[in-house]
Enzyme design. Structure first.
Site, PDB file in Angstrom:
ATOM      1  N   LYS A  84       0.841  -1.202   0.000  1.00 31.44           N
ATOM      2  CA  LYS A  84       0.000   0.000   0.000  1.00 31.44           C
ATOM      3  C   LYS A  84       0.879   1.257   0.000  1.00 31.44           C
ATOM      4  O   LYS A  84       1.907   1.307   0.696  1.00 31.44           O
ATOM      5  CB  LYS A  84      -0.912  -0.043   1.227  1.00 31.44           C
ATOM      6  CG  LYS A  84      -1.947   1.067   1.303  1.00 31.44           C
ATOM      7  CD  LYS A  84      -2.848   0.815   2.521  1.00 31.44           C
ATOM      8  CE  LYS A  84      -3.804   1.952   2.804  1.00 31.44           C
ATOM      9  NZ  LYS A  84      -4.640   1.677   3.996  1.00 31.44           N
ATOM     10  N   SER A 159      -9.387   2.519   3.620  1.00 32.32           N
ATOM     11  CA  SER A 159      -8.479   3.165   2.705  1.00 32.32           C
ATOM     12  C   SER A 159      -7.661   2.199   1.855  1.00 32.32           C
ATOM     13  O   SER A 159      -6.990   2.616   0.911  1.00 32.32           O
ATOM     14  CB  SER A 159      -7.535   4.088   3.484  1.00 32.32           C
ATOM     15  OG  SER A 159      -6.670   3.361   4.345  1.00 32.32           O
ATOM     16  N   SER A 183      -9.692   0.405   7.865  1.00 35.77           N
ATOM     17  CA  SER A 183      -9.179   0.437   6.494  1.00 35.77           C
ATOM     18  C   SER A 183      -8.702  -0.891   5.941  1.00 35.77           C
ATOM     19  O   SER A 183      -8.394  -0.978   4.744  1.00 35.77           O
ATOM     20  CB  SER A 183      -8.046   1.466   6.389  1.00 35.77           C
ATOM     21  OG  SER A 183      -8.548   2.765   6.554  1.00 35.77           O
TER      22      SER A 183
END
Length: 472
Positions: A84, A159, A183
């Site tokens: 990520k 997220s 997230s």
């Protein structure tokens, strides 16, 4: 609102080296010599290219290795994956999903990156996230959103939306995710995946988290199978184990132990779940009872100010980013942060004097959480208060006050675990929405109870295997 042409199911499954393997299965095939690690990386890169024009999940690509590499030790030796883009990977820029600065190239791996790499994975790039991970939808002001492979007219969650979209589409078996308010679990629920937020301190803590007055962020992965998440946790523990937590080890299936499970249908602060979500939780409770567990309603009574306090803490993080942003890029300009980040910061500045009380009350949440767990092993709840929204519903271009109201009516269950530091897992429910989208249900436990969470997730997966996007 999206157009008809933007609504499609997208997946990358094909007859290649990856087949329909999960990460454990692919690593086994590589170890047996049935698949080459370089071949798996090349085919994964091709799969990513095949879906990326529709999903927009990738921030940075790395060319796959030309020769066999990564097929040595490690639970996931040779398995292609992504990191990520809020976590440093040597030689790649870390952009945090923001247009407020030009990101610098990382000079070293983040501590979690090293832990992840110790499992033997082959990193093919970095995935997109909303600005600084503040939003539960991976959408932008002035850029294409990350789309849900089950239906590209809908959100992939946030997220860790880029990671979830790639895994759900079959482009890679697993991908890195992290969770500061839901997230990992939110995009797992939106995309029909398994998403475990570990206990605070279960995996290595990154430098940014250590500097926070209340560390709410945990790293992990999103996966298509429970055994991949279990194997990740065991591999992470083999690299480094926190001596203050009970070891998890490798969980390989359901336990014969009969559990006492509480369940909630509405959030502790009164946000009601929608009918489809309530039905998914009730159906899961019925399945658990059929499997021999005891399931009964439970109450979790939080301070009435919990939601306001968590939002204030979120705003403090945005404020601190605005102050320290030049450490991310020399040209950082907080005026270029998106509408959600700016609104959170401005809200915080209006009430910053309340910060000591906010922190004190948030830290006391663990007392209410512990009280709810008396006599229970786990608690079952929705992941989100309503099913996956369409693209645009949670866009940072929505006026701030409207957007915050929408977020609070959506993300009503997950933040408690971040504040208390307890583990929580999202798994796909057996049912789906009228549009065919997945619905997630969530199990939460006491600190250090990841083994129990994984065992109950294994039991549900064995009872009714999770749907895959290619079967839709």
């Amino acid at each position: 609102m999206t157009t008809f042409e933007e609504r499609a199911t997208v997946h990358a499954y094909r007859d290649d080296a990856l087949g329909e393997y999960d990460a454990v299965g692919l690593a086994d095939a590589i170890r047996r010599g049935e698949v080459g690690a370089a071949e798996a990386a090349r085919d994964a890169a091709e799969r990513v290219r095949a879906v990326e024009a529709r999903l927009r999940a990738v921030q940075v690509h790395i060319d796959p290795p030309a020769r066999e590499a990564g097929a040595g030790g490690g639970a996931f030796a040779g398995v292609p994956t992504f990191v990520k883009d809020n976590t440093d990977y040597l030689g790649l820029p870390t952009g945090h999903g923001s247009a407020a600065f030009t990101p610098r190239v990382a000079r070293r791996h983040a501590p979690f990156t090293r832990q992840f790499l110790s499992s033997g994975v082959t990193v093919l790039g970095k995935t997109r996230l909303p600005e600084f991970g503040f939003s539960p939808a991976t959408e932008y002001d002035g850029a294409e959103p990350v789309r849900n492979p089950w239906n590209t007219g809908y959100s992939a969650g946030g997220s860790s939306g880029g990671s979830a979209a790639l895994v759900a589409a079959g482009a890679v078996p697993i991908a890195h995710a992290n969770d500061g308010g839901g997230s990992i679990r939110i995009p797992a629920a939106c995309c029909g995946l398994v998403g475990l937020k570990p206990t605070r301190g279960r995996v290595v803590t990154n430098a940014q988290s250590r500097q926070l007055p209340l560390d709410i962020v945990s790293d992990g992965i999103v996966s298509r199978s429970v055994r991949d998440t279990a194997a990740f946790l065991a591999a992470a523990e083999a690299h480094w184990r926190n001596p203050r937590l009970p070891p998890v080890g490798l969980v390989e299936g359901p336990s014969g132990r009969r559990l006492r499970i509480g369940f909630l249908l509405d959030s502790p602060n009164g946000v009601p779940a929608d009918p489809a979500t309530r039905a998914a939780v009730r159906e899961t409770a019925t399945t658990l009872e059929r499997l021999g567990h005891t399931v009964a309603p439970v109450e979790l009574t939080l301070d009435p100010r919990f939601t306001e306090d968590f939002l204030s803490y979120w705003g403090m993080l945005s404020f601190l980013l605005g102050v320290t942003g030049r450490s991310l890029g020399a040209d950082f300009d907080r005026r270029r942060m998106d509408g959600l980040s700016r609104g959170l910061r401005e809200d915080y500045l209006r009430g910053w004097r309340r910060t000591p009380g906010v922190l004190r009350r948030l830290k006391r949440t663990r007392e209410a959480y512990a009280a709810a767990f008396r006599g229970l092993d786990l608690v079952l709840t929705p992941v989100l208060a309503h099913t996956t929204p369409e693209i645009g519903h949670l866009s940072p271009t929505v006026p701030y006050r409207t957007l915050i109201d929408r977020i609070l009516a959506y993300v009503a269950f997950t933040p408690v675990n971040n504040v208390v530091g307890t583990p929580s897992i999202s798994v796909p429910a057996a049912s789906a929405t009228e549009e065919g989208l997945p619905v997630g249900v969530m199990f939460s436990g006491r600190p250090g109870s990841e083994r129990t969470l994984l065992e109950v997730a294994f039991a549900l997966e064995a009872d009714r295997p999770f749907r895959r996007v290619q079967d839709r």
